[in-house]
Design a protein around this motif. Structure first.
Motif, PDB file in Angstrom:
ATOM      1  N   ASN A  14     -24.423  32.103  27.711  1.00 50.15           N
ATOM      2  CA  ASN A  14     -25.547  31.416  28.385  1.00 50.15           C
ATOM      3  C   ASN A  14     -25.688  32.103  29.925  1.00 50.15           C
ATOM      4  OD1 ASN A  14     -23.334  30.982  30.587  1.00 50.15           O
ATOM      5  ND2 ASN A  14     -22.847  28.925  29.213  1.00 50.15           N
ATOM      6  N   HIS A  15     -26.729  31.962  30.576  1.00 47.96           N
ATOM      7  CA  HIS A  15     -26.901  32.732  31.904  1.00 47.96           C
ATOM      8  C   HIS A  15     -25.762  32.941  32.653  1.00 47.96           C
ATOM      9  CE1 HIS A  15     -29.441  34.235  35.201  1.00 47.96           C
ATOM     10  NE2 HIS A  15     -29.066  33.331  35.787  1.00 47.96           N
ATOM     11  N   GLU A  16     -24.996  31.967  33.077  1.00 41.75           N
ATOM     12  CA  GLU A  16     -23.967  32.371  33.877  1.00 41.75           C
ATOM     13  C   GLU A  16     -22.730  33.211  33.368  1.00 41.75           C
ATOM     14  OE1 GLU A  16     -25.065  29.374  33.076  1.00 41.75           O
ATOM     15  OE2 GLU A  16     -25.962  28.708  35.289  1.00 41.75           O
ATOM     16  N   GLN A  17     -22.438  32.917  31.966  1.00 41.63           N
ATOM     17  CA  GLN A  17     -21.731  33.982  31.298  1.00 41.63           C
ATOM     18  C   GLN A  17     -22.236  35.537  31.280  1.00 41.63           C
ATOM     19  OE1 GLN A  17     -21.452  31.893  27.541  1.00 41.63           O
ATOM     20  NE2 GLN A  17     -19.465  30.836  28.314  1.00 41.63           N
ATOM     21  N   TYR A  18     -23.528  35.655  31.115  1.00 46.50           N
ATOM     22  CA  TYR A  18     -24.337  36.785  30.829  1.00 46.50           C
ATOM     23  C   TYR A  18     -24.193  37.362  32.456  1.00 46.50           C
ATOM     24  CZ  TYR A  18     -27.834  40.337  30.821  1.00 46.50           C
ATOM     25  OH  TYR A  18     -28.630  41.611  30.726  1.00 46.50           O
ATOM     26  N   VAL A  19     -24.343  36.899  33.467  1.00 46.18           N
ATOM     27  CA  VAL A  19     -24.120  37.148  34.975  1.00 46.18           C
ATOM     28  C   VAL A  19     -22.771  37.744  35.144  1.00 46.18           C
ATOM     29  CG1 VAL A  19     -24.288  36.826  37.467  1.00 46.18           C
ATOM     30  CG2 VAL A  19     -26.181  36.027  35.712  1.00 46.18           C
ATOM     31  N   LEU A  20     -21.840  36.890  34.733  1.00 47.45           N
ATOM     32  CA  LEU A  20     -20.403  37.206  34.751  1.00 47.45           C
ATOM     33  C   LEU A  20     -19.941  38.613  34.259  1.00 47.45           C
ATOM     34  CD1 LEU A  20     -17.683  36.435  36.012  1.00 47.45           C
ATOM     35  CD2 LEU A  20     -17.263  35.067  34.234  1.00 47.45           C
ATOM     36  N   THR A  65     -28.665  43.671  24.981  1.00 49.56           N
ATOM     37  CA  THR A  65     -28.751  43.551  23.731  1.00 49.56           C
ATOM     38  C   THR A  65     -27.380  42.768  23.098  1.00 49.56           C
ATOM     39  OG1 THR A  65     -30.585  44.870  23.192  1.00 49.56           O
ATOM     40  CG2 THR A  65     -29.516  44.027  21.427  1.00 49.56           C
ATOM     41  N   ARG A  66     -26.523  43.609  23.354  1.00 51.58           N
ATOM     42  CA  ARG A  66     -25.101  43.272  22.872  1.00 51.58           C
ATOM     43  C   ARG A  66     -24.635  42.012  23.234  1.00 51.58           C
ATOM     44  NH1 ARG A  66     -24.546  46.911  18.874  1.00 51.58           N
ATOM     45  NH2 ARG A  66     -24.516  49.257  19.408  1.00 51.58           N
ATOM     46  N   LEU A  67     -24.877  41.997  24.638  1.00 49.30           N
ATOM     47  CA  LEU A  67     -24.609  40.580  25.100  1.00 49.30           C
ATOM     48  C   LEU A  67     -25.071  39.559  24.589  1.00 49.30           C
ATOM     49  CD1 LEU A  67     -24.005  41.830  29.013  1.00 49.30           C
ATOM     50  CD2 LEU A  67     -22.145  41.361  27.222  1.00 49.30           C
ATOM     51  N   ALA A  68     -26.422  39.687  24.352  1.00 48.07           N
ATOM     52  CA  ALA A  68     -27.250  38.421  23.942  1.00 48.07           C
ATOM     53  C   ALA A  68     -26.762  38.133  22.464  1.00 48.07           C
ATOM     54  CB  ALA A  68     -28.570  38.875  23.988  1.00 48.07           C
ATOM     55  N   GLU A  69     -26.506  39.056  21.818  1.00 45.82           N
ATOM     56  CA  GLU A  69     -25.733  38.838  20.304  1.00 45.82           C
ATOM     57  C   GLU A  69     -24.638  37.845  20.452  1.00 45.82           C
ATOM     58  OE1 GLU A  69     -25.081  42.558  18.623  1.00 45.82           O
ATOM     59  OE2 GLU A  69     -27.430  42.934  18.302  1.00 45.82           O
ATOM     60  N   LEU A  70     -23.925  37.939  21.651  1.00 44.75           N
ATOM     61  CA  LEU A  70     -22.749  36.903  21.584  1.00 44.75           C
ATOM     62  C   LEU A  70     -23.072  35.588  21.895  1.00 44.75           C
ATOM     63  CD1 LEU A  70     -20.188  39.291  23.544  1.00 44.75           C
ATOM     64  CD2 LEU A  70     -20.162  38.997  21.174  1.00 44.75           C
ATOM     65  N   GLY A  71     -24.567  35.220  22.367  1.00 41.74           N
ATOM     66  CA  GLY A  71     -24.881  33.827  22.536  1.00 41.74           C
ATOM     67  C   GLY A  71     -24.513  33.736  24.102  1.00 41.74           C
ATOM     68  N   ILE A 130     -13.100  31.323  20.124  1.00 44.48           N
ATOM     69  CA  ILE A 130     -12.331  31.237  21.314  1.00 44.48           C
ATOM     70  C   ILE A 130     -13.210  30.330  21.999  1.00 44.48           C
ATOM     71  CG2 ILE A 130     -10.854  33.291  21.204  1.00 44.48           C
ATOM     72  CD1 ILE A 130     -12.929  34.521  23.225  1.00 44.48           C
ATOM     73  N   GLY A 131     -14.367  29.801  21.519  1.00 50.58           N
ATOM     74  CA  GLY A 131     -15.115  28.946  22.168  1.00 50.58           C
ATOM     75  C   GLY A 131     -16.167  29.619  23.113  1.00 50.58           C
ATOM     76  N   GLY A 132     -16.414  30.809  23.181  1.00 49.31           N
ATOM     77  CA  GLY A 132     -17.086  31.609  24.094  1.00 49.31           C
ATOM     78  C   GLY A 132     -18.559  31.430  24.058  1.00 49.31           C
ATOM     79  N   ALA A 133     -19.075  31.100  22.620  1.00 50.39           N
ATOM     80  CA  ALA A 133     -20.498  30.830  22.247  1.00 50.39           C
ATOM     81  C   ALA A 133     -20.636  29.467  21.922  1.00 50.39           C
ATOM     82  CB  ALA A 133     -20.951  31.974  21.382  1.00 50.39           C
ATOM     83  N   LYS A 134     -21.580  28.913  21.919  1.00 54.49           N
ATOM     84  CA  LYS A 134     -21.874  27.662  21.532  1.00 54.49           C
ATOM     85  C   LYS A 134     -22.689  28.033  19.791  1.00 54.49           C
ATOM     86  CE  LYS A 134     -20.706  25.580  25.219  1.00 54.49           C
ATOM     87  NZ  LYS A 134     -19.462  24.887  25.347  1.00 54.49           N
TER      88      LYS A 134
END
Length: 287
Positions: free
Chosen positions: A81-87, A73-79, A283-287
């Motif tokens: 994407n799939h690859e970033q979530y897996v990483l 849930t925390r990671l989803a709030e950062l927006g 820092i451009g991590g989320a769209k």
């Protein structure tokens, strides 16, 4: 003191009963099972300072596997994407499994402050933070499950430190080393209470907790007032609206840009989690 099998059997039985009680009183069955499982695992947590052996290995493996899932849930709030979530999940696993494990081996001693009441509260607080959910009561219930499991370990250690021998009760040297408020190491005490304060400060800063209890923080207000005033000074103008001295800073305080365009409304961070999300976007991590 009690052995590993005794600890895990006791906490697992308590977890089964705890989850059943939660389901009986109307909690979703999946949440009740998770809370019961956390109670069972909580029975191993005080022994992660053993450096080696089954409790340490199993606790680290379980934590590395389950914590990234609880943080979804925390990671989803950062927006992400799939690859970033897996990483992020992979990085969390490696960090917990090897990084945290190395730190525990290096800086802890067996039956140190991990066997203590403040550590038990810290474990429960971490469970509350990790169990991101839209239901505050479910988070309390899961955190209480961890606390119940940890306390079962501490109580069993104290019970097993008393024995009947020679026609009388005798206290072993281990008596009083489980359910304690502080130990012999000054640094260990400071570190334990610092972590406890940090964890519960983060809990009090949770948006869900603040919304539920209507909590206002003077520090957050002062930081907002300082930031808005600084932005106004950099823009070469004064803030057109007086800054409040109490309460959480409301949205809508305008900062006039130097070129005379329409006033801009800065985003005000209400909690540390708002700040984390804003920094991630910057820092451009989320769209």
């Amino acid at each position: 003191m009690a052995g590993f099998k005794t600890h895990i059997t006791t906490s697992t039985m308590l977890g089964v009963g705890y989850g059943a009680v939660g389901a009986y009183y109307g909690l979703p069955w999946e949440s009740a099972i998770i809370a019961g499982g956390l109670c069972g695992v909580g029975g191993m947590l005080p022994d992660i300072d053993s450096d080696t052996g089954v409790p340490f290995r199993e606790s680290m493996c379980f934590a590395a596997a389950i914590i990234p899932v609880l943080l979804s849930t925390r990671l989803a709030e950062l927006g992400l994407n799939h690859e970033q979530y897996v990483l992020a999940v992979m990085s969390s696993y490696v960090f917990i499994r090897f990084g945290v494990g190395k730190l525990i081996k290096k800086y802890t001693v067996h039956r140190g402050m991990f066997h203590s009441l403040p550590a038990a509260l810290t474990f429960a607080g971490l469970a509350f933070l990790f169990c991101g959910s839209d239901n505050l009561q479910l988070r309390y219930f899961k955190a209480a499950g961890v606390l119940l499991g940890v306390m079962s370990h501490l109580v069993l250690d104290e019970i097993y430190s008393v024995e009947w021998t020679g026609g009388r009760w005798r206290f072993k040297k281990s008596f009083g080393t489980a359910m304690k408020l502080w130990g012999h190491s000054t640094w260990g005490n400071i570190s334990t209470y610092a972590k406890l304060i940090l964890v519960y400060t983060m809990i009090l800063g949770e948006p869900m907790v603040m919304d539920h209890y209507g909590t206002n923080y003077s520090i957050a207000v002062d930081l907002d007032r300082w930031r808005l005033r600084s932005e106004s000074e950099l823009a070469g103008t004064n803030n057109p609206v007086p800054l409040p001295t109490t309460g959480i800073m409301p949205q809508g305080y305008a900062v006039l840009p130097p070129n005379g365009d329409q006033p801009q409304t800065p985003e005000v961070d209400q909690t540390i989690y708002d700040t984390a999300r804003r920094l991630w976007r910057n820092i451009g991590g989320a769209k």
